[in-house]
Design a protein around this motif. Structure first.
Motif, short mmCIF file in Angstrom:
data_model
loop_
_atom_site.label_atom_id
_atom_site.label_comp_id
_atom_site.label_asym_id
_atom_site.label_seq_id
_atom_site.Cartn_x
_atom_site.Cartn_y
_atom_site.Cartn_z
N UNK A 440 40.94 -13.40 160.52
CA UNK A 440 40.61 -11.54 160.49
C UNK A 440 39.53 -11.70 159.13
N UNK A 441 39.79 -11.78 158.16
CA UNK A 441 38.74 -11.72 157.01
C UNK A 441 37.14 -12.70 156.72
N UNK A 442 37.26 -13.45 157.85
CA UNK A 442 35.82 -14.26 158.24
C UNK A 442 34.40 -13.35 158.13
N UNK A 443 33.94 -13.59 157.17
CA UNK A 443 32.60 -13.05 156.80
C UNK A 443 31.38 -13.50 156.46
N UNK A 444 30.44 -12.51 156.30
CA UNK A 444 29.00 -14.50 156.89
C UNK A 444 28.34 -14.40 155.13
N UNK A 445 28.58 -15.17 154.45
CA UNK A 445 27.20 -15.36 153.02
C UNK A 445 25.50 -15.07 153.42
N UNK A 446 24.52 -14.65 153.09
CA UNK A 446 23.05 -14.99 153.40
C UNK A 446 22.38 -14.90 151.51
N UNK A 447 21.88 -15.44 151.76
CA UNK A 447 21.62 -16.29 150.88
C UNK A 447 19.17 -16.02 151.03
N UNK A 448 18.69 -15.92 150.34
CA UNK A 448 17.57 -14.80 151.21
C UNK A 448 16.58 -15.48 149.29
#
Length: 596
Positions: A440-448
């Motif tokens: 449930x703690x799944x997150x998305x990391x984006x590096x731009x």
């Protein structure tokens, strides 16, 4: 009647012989003998009258007139020779005939004084132990020879750098070279007395300054802290100095050790205790000289790979970025819905010009005149969180981290306006994304990584931005306003402009060299071409990378060509899900020209 010059000389010679002033075989010489032409030379002594200078010479030795008078008296020659021989003033002369009669040889009355440098040299030699390469200069003021000649060793009242320099220079001449030096118990109260130590003994390994009077760090800086100082020092003893004792008493022992280790990077023993160091095992330098010329690499061992998005559908990333940046550029207040109520936002500025950009002259190029109009003050004065350059204590560190969606938007509104060219060339941006956490703690990391135009100067800056996103709950403000994800964390780093070549796929250059050839990517033999391989690259060149990814996904999912895929996405707000739903509704009415 006048006598001839020859008869005059004969008469004078006879008179002087009778007086015993010259030998019988001595002939009178004409003053003009050395002057051709017979011209009379000017005599330096024209008369035997008393000169004024003789009045000052009499107390120290016989004057010219008294000497002549004594010579003309019987027995006077012997007496006057004794006086002249004892005199130390003027040049000593010897009368051969008189010395033969009296047996008296002129000599100096006093022995030559002993030079101070000879005393110092003897002192250093007495204190030197060549077997252990140890020079013991402890308690110099108590040395009998130093006291006998009233010399001032370093640390004595009224001593100066000169005496210390003499000692260190003499020490530099010792063989073998001095390895250990002790200056303990000398009451040295100024590091300036040690200022020439590193010059004369640059490879000194062990130094004791125990029981001196060094009080401040500046005293230590005379032998440390700069290139050319004691770079090979391995052991230092400062026990009994006020500087060290006060640091220990004030509970700053660890800081004292770290400051010493920073000043003397080669130090392994301090005050008879080992210094804890972190080191990596590395092979030492080879004693065998390398004569062969070896090739020098110009590229990094691993190549730069293309941007990647894994563990999540590309459409999630593309939809977010395509919507986020136009709003950030033109309507930042509208981003309030995209941020979680407890989100965090911070930005930092790196004002240093990258080496690549400096070499290329990007910031002074005539082709980019707006770069000179950029002003970092607009960023630095609005809460830049560059921890390497932040002053003002903990308060400034805390205040530059903005908590909550409203604080985040308020901070963004104070910053200069920007223009991200998301519809421009896709190579201007580099996107990497992957999931973090689990369950449930799944997150998305984006590096731009990319660039933007700053208004109103129209100059270009580079940036790095990291987002942490979470799925928007159905009843959340973000979901109700069309956001599938919401921002939990937003960290923005603004940098001086540098080209996007840094993340161009292929070999990574690390130094100057020949042009690196680019190898086209070949499809494996025998593989079935996908729909994306049938899309010409020119058809996607006018779209940004997020839009390009969406177009390719639509083409692969539906089989539409680029023209119809773009129309489908544009009519559905560049939303992948809505575009797919719309396609399912109308695919039966599409002609064959709409497909690849």
């Amino acid at each position: 009647m006048f006598s001839s010059p020859t008869s005059s000389r004969t008469l004078a010679t006879t008179t002087l012989k009778g007086a015993g002033l010259i030998d019988s075989d001595t002939r009178m010489r004409d003053a003009t003998a050395d002057k051709p032409g017979g011209r009379k030379g000017a005599s330096k002594i024209r008369t035997h009258r008393t000169r004024p200078i003789d009045a000052y010479k009499e107390p120290h030795g016989p004057g010219r007139a008294s000497m002549l008078a004594a010579r003309t008296q019987p027995g006077g020659a012997s007496d006057i020779l004794t006086i002249r021989g004892a005199s130390t003033v003027g040049r000593l002369r010897r009368n051969a005939a008189t010395a033969a009669v009296t047996g008296v040889t002129p000599s100096k009355a006093h022995a030559a004084p002993v030079k101070a440098v000879e005393v110092w040299k003897d002192f250093v030699n007495r204190r030197w132990n060549p077997e252990s390469r140890f020079l013991n200069l402890e308690r110099m003021m108590d040395d009998p020879e130093i006291q006998k000649h009233n010399l001032l060793p370093p640390g004595a009242p009224a001593s100066s750098v000169r005496e210390a320099s003499v000692l260190f220079k003499l020490a530099s001449h010792l063989k073998p070279a001095v390895q250990t030096l002790s200056l303990a118990n000398n009451n040295i109260s100024s590091g300036q007395l040690l200022s020439t130590l590193a010059h004369y003994l640059p490879k000194l390994a062990n130094l004791s300054l125990q029981n001196n009077n060094l009080k401040v760090w500046r005293d230590i800086d005379f032998i440390s802290g700069r290139k050319g100082k004691l770079e090979h020092l391995r052991e230092l003893i400062l026990l009994g100095n006020p500087l060290r004792e006060l640091e220990i008493q004030n509970g700053k022992g660890d800081k004292y050790k770290s400051d010493m280790a920073r000043r003397f990077t080669s130090l392994i023993m301090l005050d008879q205790e080992a210094i804890a160091t972190i080191a990596f095992d590395a092979p030492g330098p080879s004693s065998t000289p390398v004569t062969e010329k070896r090739a020098t690499a110009t590229t990094f061992p691993y190549e730069m790979r293309p941007p990647f998005i894994t563990g999540v559908e590309d459409s999630v990333v593309s939809n977010f970025l395509v919507r986020f940046f136009p709003l950030f550029d033109d309507q930042r207040a509208a981003l309030l819905d995209a941020y979680h109520p407890s989100a965090t936002f911070s930005f930092s500025c790196n004002t240093a010009i990258p080496s690549r950009a400096r070499i290329q002259g990007l910031h002074v190029s005539k082709d980019m005149p707006n770069q000179r109009k950029l002003d970092w003050g607009l960023w630095l004065n609005n809460g830049s969180r560059n921890l390497n350059r932040m002053g003002g204590g903990v308060d400034k560190v805390v205040n530059s981290l903005h908590l909550g969606s409203e604080e985040a938007i308020r901070a963004m509104l104070t910053l200069p306006k920007t223009k991200h060219d998301v519809s421009g060339s896709p190579e201007k941006f580099c996107i990497d994304a992957w999931p973090v956490g689990q369950g449930e703690n799944l997150k998305l990391f984006i590096s731009l990584h990319g660039q933007f135009i700053e208004e109103p100067s129209q100059g270009i800056r580079s940036f790095d931005r990291a987002f942490v996103l979470a799925p928007a709950p159905p009843s959340s403000r973000a979901k109700l306003n069309g956001w599938d994800v919401m921002v939990l964390s937003d960290q923005w780093s603004v940098r001086a402009y540098s080209t996007h070549d840094a993340w161009h796929p292929g070999p990574m250059r690390v130094q100057a060299g020949d042009v690196i050839p680019t190898q086209p990517t070949q499809q494996p033999t025998g593989s079935i071409p996908s729909s994306s391989s049938l899309i010409p690259a020119s058809a996607l060149s006018t779209f940004s990378e997020p839009q390009r990814n969406l177009i390719v996904q639509i083409c692969e999912r539906t089989g539409l060509n680029v023209k119809y895929a773009v129309d489908c996405l544009q009519n559905n707000g560049w939303s992948f899900d809505r575009a797919i739903a719309n396609f399912e509704q109308v695919k039966g009415a599409l002609s064959r020209d709409a497909f690849l």
